[in-house]
Motif scaffolding. Structure first.
Motif, mmCIF file in Angstrom:
data_model
loop_
_atom_site.group_PDB
_atom_site.id
_atom_site.type_symbol
_atom_site.label_atom_id
_atom_site.label_comp_id
_atom_site.label_asym_id
_atom_site.label_seq_id
_atom_site.Cartn_x
_atom_site.Cartn_y
_atom_site.Cartn_z
ATOM 1 N N GLN A 85 0.849 -1.188 0.000
ATOM 2 C CA GLN A 85 0.000 0.000 0.000
ATOM 3 C C GLN A 85 0.883 1.234 0.000
ATOM 4 N N ILE A 86 0.471 2.234 -0.776
ATOM 5 C CA ILE A 86 1.167 3.519 -0.841
ATOM 6 C C ILE A 86 0.234 4.587 -0.280
ATOM 7 N N GLU A 87 0.760 5.392 0.619
ATOM 8 C CA GLU A 87 0.022 6.517 1.192
ATOM 9 C C GLU A 87 0.863 7.775 1.020
ATOM 10 N N THR A 88 0.260 8.931 1.203
ATOM 11 C CA THR A 88 0.987 10.196 1.172
ATOM 12 C C THR A 88 0.703 10.955 2.456
ATOM 13 N N GLY A 89 1.660 11.783 2.857
ATOM 14 C CA GLY A 89 1.475 12.594 4.046
ATOM 15 C C GLY A 89 2.673 12.519 4.966
ATOM 16 N N LYS A 90 2.438 12.785 6.222
ATOM 17 C CA LYS A 90 3.478 12.689 7.239
ATOM 18 C C LYS A 90 3.513 11.236 7.691
ATOM 19 N N PRO A 91 4.644 10.546 7.561
ATOM 20 C CA PRO A 91 4.674 9.102 7.789
ATOM 21 C C PRO A 91 4.072 8.630 9.104
ATOM 22 N N ASP A 92 4.459 9.228 10.222
ATOM 23 C CA ASP A 92 3.926 8.740 11.494
ATOM 24 C C ASP A 92 2.408 8.902 11.566
ATOM 25 N N ARG A 93 1.894 9.994 11.068
ATOM 26 C CA ARG A 93 0.443 10.220 11.096
ATOM 27 C C ARG A 93 -0.300 9.236 10.199
ATOM 28 N N ARG A 94 0.260 8.967 9.014
ATOM 29 C CA ARG A 94 -0.403 8.028 8.087
ATOM 30 C C ARG A 94 -0.381 6.609 8.642
ATOM 31 N N ILE A 95 0.723 6.218 9.260
ATOM 32 C CA ILE A 95 0.817 4.873 9.842
ATOM 33 C C ILE A 95 -0.226 4.712 10.943
ATOM 34 N N VAL A 96 -0.293 5.673 11.841
ATOM 35 C CA VAL A 96 -1.264 5.608 12.948
ATOM 36 C C VAL A 96 -2.690 5.667 12.420
ATOM 37 N N ALA A 97 -2.953 6.525 11.447
ATOM 38 C CA ALA A 97 -4.308 6.629 10.883
ATOM 39 C C ALA A 97 -4.731 5.322 10.230
ATOM 40 N N LEU A 98 -3.831 4.717 9.495
ATOM 41 C CA LEU A 98 -4.155 3.452 8.838
ATOM 42 C C LEU A 98 -4.416 2.358 9.868
ATOM 43 N N ALA A 99 -3.587 2.313 10.900
ATOM 44 C CA ALA A 99 -3.785 1.311 11.961
ATOM 45 C C ALA A 99 -5.071 1.564 12.739
ATOM 46 N N THR A 100 -5.515 2.808 12.777
ATOM 47 C CA THR A 100 -6.761 3.153 13.457
ATOM 48 C C THR A 100 -7.973 2.775 12.617
ATOM 49 N N ASP A 101 -7.873 3.005 11.308
ATOM 50 C CA ASP A 101 -9.005 2.801 10.408
ATOM 51 C C ASP A 101 -9.186 1.363 9.945
ATOM 52 N N LYS A 102 -8.119 0.599 9.900
ATOM 53 C CA LYS A 102 -8.175 -0.781 9.405
ATOM 54 C C LYS A 102 -7.984 -1.742 10.575
ATOM 55 N N PRO A 103 -8.429 -2.980 10.407
ATOM 56 C CA PRO A 103 -8.345 -3.924 11.528
ATOM 57 C C PRO A 103 -6.965 -4.588 11.673
ATOM 58 N N TYR A 104 -5.909 -3.779 11.838
ATOM 59 C CA TYR A 104 -4.578 -4.349 12.075
ATOM 60 C C TYR A 104 -4.457 -4.741 13.542
ATOM 61 N N ASP A 105 -3.745 -5.833 13.791
ATOM 62 C CA ASP A 105 -3.546 -6.317 15.150
ATOM 63 C C ASP A 105 -2.226 -5.840 15.739
ATOM 64 N N VAL A 106 -1.257 -5.560 14.885
ATOM 65 C CA VAL A 106 0.069 -5.148 15.347
ATOM 66 C C VAL A 106 0.778 -4.396 14.225
ATOM 67 N N ILE A 107 1.669 -3.484 14.624
ATOM 68 C CA ILE A 107 2.544 -2.775 13.698
ATOM 69 C C ILE A 107 3.962 -3.248 13.999
ATOM 70 N N VAL A 108 4.709 -3.596 12.954
ATOM 71 C CA VAL A 108 6.113 -3.976 13.115
ATOM 72 C C VAL A 108 6.932 -3.015 12.269
ATOM 73 N N LEU A 109 7.861 -2.276 12.900
ATOM 74 C CA LEU A 109 8.655 -1.327 12.139
ATOM 75 C C LEU A 109 10.079 -1.269 12.646
ATOM 76 N N GLY A 110 10.976 -0.827 11.765
ATOM 77 C CA GLY A 110 12.371 -0.636 12.141
ATOM 78 C C GLY A 110 12.504 0.581 13.032
ATOM 79 N N SER A 111 13.541 0.558 13.879
ATOM 80 C CA SER A 111 13.715 1.665 14.816
ATOM 81 C C SER A 111 14.077 2.966 14.117
ATOM 82 N N HIS A 112 14.679 2.870 12.955
ATOM 83 C CA HIS A 112 14.934 4.046 12.119
ATOM 84 C C HIS A 112 15.166 3.558 10.709
#
Length: 141
Positions: A85-112
């Motif tokens: 999936q491709i999104e646009t915007g501020k990365p942290d906000r888009r990640i949180v918004a997507l996790a809020t709007d969709k039924p994700y159970d967990v987010i896995v991301l690199g520390s940087h």
């Protein structure tokens, strides 16, 4: 166990590690690799709303697709497929918004993400996601 996992992905070594972690730890889950095309903050202040989707250039979209192709290749090495999936915007906000709007159970991301100055910026993305995410977050180092 998690059924749906969101993995923000930028093809950096730690993003690869995060995706590999998700593939190994959640063998039965549906995994989505997400790339956020960052829009400069000065442009975001002119617009508001959680569903922010700005027009992006073909070059930016092509670059994002190439990045996500790397994620598909990593998953293929594990005999798995990932949704992309491709999104646009501020990365942290888009990640949180997507996790809020969709039924994700967990987010896995690199520390940087990338090295140099962007390493500092992307490190702050991980921190912001950890603080605001509506689901558990695994940070891979």
């Amino acid at each position: 166990m998690a059924d749906r996992v969101l993995v923000p992905y930028d093809s950096s070594p730690l993003a690869d590690d995060a995706l590999e972690f998700a593939l190994e730890r959640f063998p039965d889950a549906s995994i989505t690799a997400l790339y956020v095309i960052e829009i400069p903050e000065r442009h975001l202040t002119l617009l508001a709303g959680p569903e922010l989707q700005l027009p992006i250039t073909d070059r930016a979209r092509s670059y994002a697709a190439d990045i996500l192709e790397d994620a598909t290749d990593v998953a293929g090495a594990y005999g798995r497929k990932v949704e992309t999936q491709i999104e646009t915007g501020k990365p942290d906000r888009r990640i949180v918004a997507l996790a809020t709007d969709k039924p994700y159970d967990v987010i896995v991301l690199g520390s940087h993400g990338r090295t140099g100055l962007s390493r500092v910026v992307l490190g702050s993305v991980a921190e912001a996601v950890v603080r605001r995410a509506p689901v558990p977050v695994v940070v891979v180092r």
